[in-house]
Design a protein around this motif. Sequence first.
Motif, PDB file in Angstrom:
ATOM      1  N   HIS A   1     -12.688  -0.792   5.139  1.00 34.39           N
ATOM      2  CA  HIS A   1     -13.273  -1.396   6.335  1.00 34.39           C
ATOM      3  C   HIS A   1     -13.268  -0.391   7.481  1.00 34.39           C
ATOM      4  N   GLY A   2     -14.335   0.374   7.567  1.00 33.37           N
ATOM      5  CA  GLY A   2     -14.395   1.444   8.555  1.00 33.37           C
ATOM      6  C   GLY A   2     -14.789   1.009   9.943  1.00 33.37           C
ATOM      7  N   ALA A   3     -15.333  -0.200  10.083  1.00 31.23           N
ATOM      8  CA  ALA A   3     -15.778  -0.667  11.403  1.00 31.23           C
ATOM      9  C   ALA A   3     -14.581  -1.099  12.250  1.00 31.23           C
TER      10      ALA A   3
ATOM     11  N   CYS B   1     -12.760  -6.279  12.693  1.00 32.64           N
ATOM     12  CA  CYS B   1     -14.065  -5.688  13.025  1.00 32.64           C
ATOM     13  C   CYS B   1     -14.891  -6.577  13.965  1.00 32.64           C
ATOM     14  N   PHE B   2     -14.269  -7.615  14.510  1.00 28.78           N
ATOM     15  CA  PHE B   2     -14.910  -8.396  15.568  1.00 28.78           C
ATOM     16  C   PHE B   2     -14.095  -8.214  16.852  1.00 28.78           C
ATOM     17  N   HIS B   3     -14.796  -8.113  17.964  1.00 24.70           N
ATOM     18  CA  HIS B   3     -14.131  -7.755  19.222  1.00 24.70           C
ATOM     19  C   HIS B   3     -13.034  -8.735  19.610  1.00 24.70           C
TER      20      HIS B   3
ATOM     21  N   TYR C   1      -2.463 -10.899   8.885  1.00 30.26           N
ATOM     22  CA  TYR C   1      -3.308 -11.474   9.920  1.00 30.26           C
ATOM     23  C   TYR C   1      -4.581 -12.037   9.305  1.00 30.26           C
ATOM     24  N   LYS C   2      -4.696 -13.338   9.345  1.00 29.56           N
ATOM     25  CA  LYS C   2      -5.898 -14.042   8.893  1.00 29.56           C
ATOM     26  C   LYS C   2      -6.820 -14.170  10.087  1.00 29.56           C
ATOM     27  N   THR C   3      -7.919 -13.426  10.084  1.00 27.11           N
ATOM     28  CA  THR C   3      -8.752 -13.309  11.279  1.00 27.11           C
ATOM     29  C   THR C   3      -9.583 -14.559  11.565  1.00 27.11           C
ATOM     30  N   ASN C   4      -9.901 -15.321  10.511  1.00 27.58           N
ATOM     31  CA  ASN C   4     -10.836 -16.442  10.645  1.00 27.58           C
ATOM     32  C   ASN C   4     -12.184 -15.990  11.199  1.00 27.58           C
ATOM     33  N   ASP C   5     -12.586 -14.774  10.870  1.00 26.31           N
ATOM     34  CA  ASP C   5     -13.897 -14.295  11.289  1.00 26.31           C
ATOM     35  C   ASP C   5     -14.954 -14.672  10.243  1.00 26.31           C
ATOM     36  N   PHE C   6     -16.189 -14.265  10.481  1.00 25.74           N
ATOM     37  CA  PHE C   6     -17.283 -14.627   9.581  1.00 25.74           C
ATOM     38  C   PHE C   6     -17.147 -14.002   8.192  1.00 25.74           C
ATOM     39  N   LEU C   7     -16.349 -12.948   8.070  1.00 24.14           N
ATOM     40  CA  LEU C   7     -16.193 -12.242   6.805  1.00 24.14           C
ATOM     41  C   LEU C   7     -14.872 -12.562   6.117  1.00 24.14           C
TER      42      LEU C   7
ATOM     43  N   THR D   1      -5.163  -8.071  -0.117  1.00 23.20           N
ATOM     44  CA  THR D   1      -6.578  -7.705  -0.160  1.00 23.20           C
ATOM     45  C   THR D   1      -7.241  -7.992   1.177  1.00 23.20           C
ATOM     46  N   SER D   2      -8.400  -7.382   1.364  1.00 22.49           N
ATOM     47  CA  SER D   2      -9.083  -7.439   2.661  1.00 22.49           C
ATOM     48  C   SER D   2      -9.716  -8.783   2.974  1.00 22.49           C
ATOM     49  N   HIS D   3      -9.865  -9.647   1.973  1.00 15.79           N
ATOM     50  CA  HIS D   3     -10.614 -10.886   2.187  1.00 15.79           C
ATOM     51  C   HIS D   3      -9.900 -12.110   1.620  1.00 15.79           C
ATOM     52  N   TYR D   4      -8.568 -12.044   1.539  1.00 15.30           N
ATOM     53  CA  TYR D   4      -7.844 -13.180   0.982  1.00 15.30           C
ATOM     54  C   TYR D   4      -6.390 -13.095   1.431  1.00 15.30           C
ATOM     55  N   THR D   5      -5.748 -14.251   1.497  1.00 15.82           N
ATOM     56  CA  THR D   5      -4.319 -14.252   1.780  1.00 15.82           C
ATOM     57  C   THR D   5      -3.573 -13.587   0.621  1.00 15.82           C
ATOM     58  N   PRO D   6      -2.339 -13.111   0.836  1.00 16.07           N
ATOM     59  CA  PRO D   6      -1.600 -12.426  -0.230  1.00 16.07           C
ATOM     60  C   PRO D   6      -1.531 -13.251  -1.519  1.00 16.07           C
TER      61      PRO D   6
END
Length: 264
Positions: free
Chosen positions: A80-82, A55-57, A29-35, A203-208
């Motif tokens: 990512h605990g949030a 971590c975004f609503h 899942y690629k969130t496209n969020d600010f992070l 990884t938490s901030h990149y596609t596989p």
Amino acid sequence: MNKNMFVTVKLAKGEMNIYQFGNVKLHAYKTNDFLADEVFVVEKNGRAVVIESPCFHDNNRELTEYLKDIEVEGMFVAYHGAGAAFMPDVPAYATQNAVEYSQHGGGKALIDNFTGAFGESFDGSVHQITNIIEEGRMTIGDIDFIIKQTAEAFDIEIPEINAVYTHMLGHDCHSIVAGAAHADAIIAELRSYLRKGFDLILTSHYTPEDLKDAETKIAYLENIKKLAEQYKTADDFKKAVQDQYPAYSGQNYLDMTSGFFFQL
């Protein structure tokens, strides 16, 4: 498995890239969020385990809707605990050091900063861990995982799809490197991935990514160490890195790396 062999499902905000491994699916899942967060769902026979949470609503709601017809058996909460509003009734698994990181340590400091920066759109609530786990093999939802504790939290091997989850890689973006010793530790870990022959690195901030990407990152880290020895100031070092990697993203990470290598 080729990292580019997936089917994409476009969602309202993010997108889902789906990899098929026989009777096991990986939903990336690629969130496209600010992070630029990524969340992974490993599904087998209609049962699934989530690795990290959004971590975004709005992402929380979007992913919950996507998973409505899948039985989610558990969630790993590592770096990512949030985002505790996401599936609060699903069992949450973490090592004790990951709990400390998210509730009191560096992870909590990041959550506080992001809450201040992004306001009400960010879910700054911290997941309450229901299951403390140790290193080694465990099974959730008929899927085997191998837990490896790290300095901050834990990484996860997924033997059935020959993949590993870790916090960060990013073959064409800068990373937070807290000095030469930290660079060496990252290099050692990436070389262990090469020896094990993983098909995918999650990884938490990149596609596989894949092992070629790991090799690219190793070369980058080795070069970063050399440049830090050649230059006398953080600004000169940072400019040299930018000149050699002009297309790399993650400028904020390079700023942090420069500070670590040239601490006063």
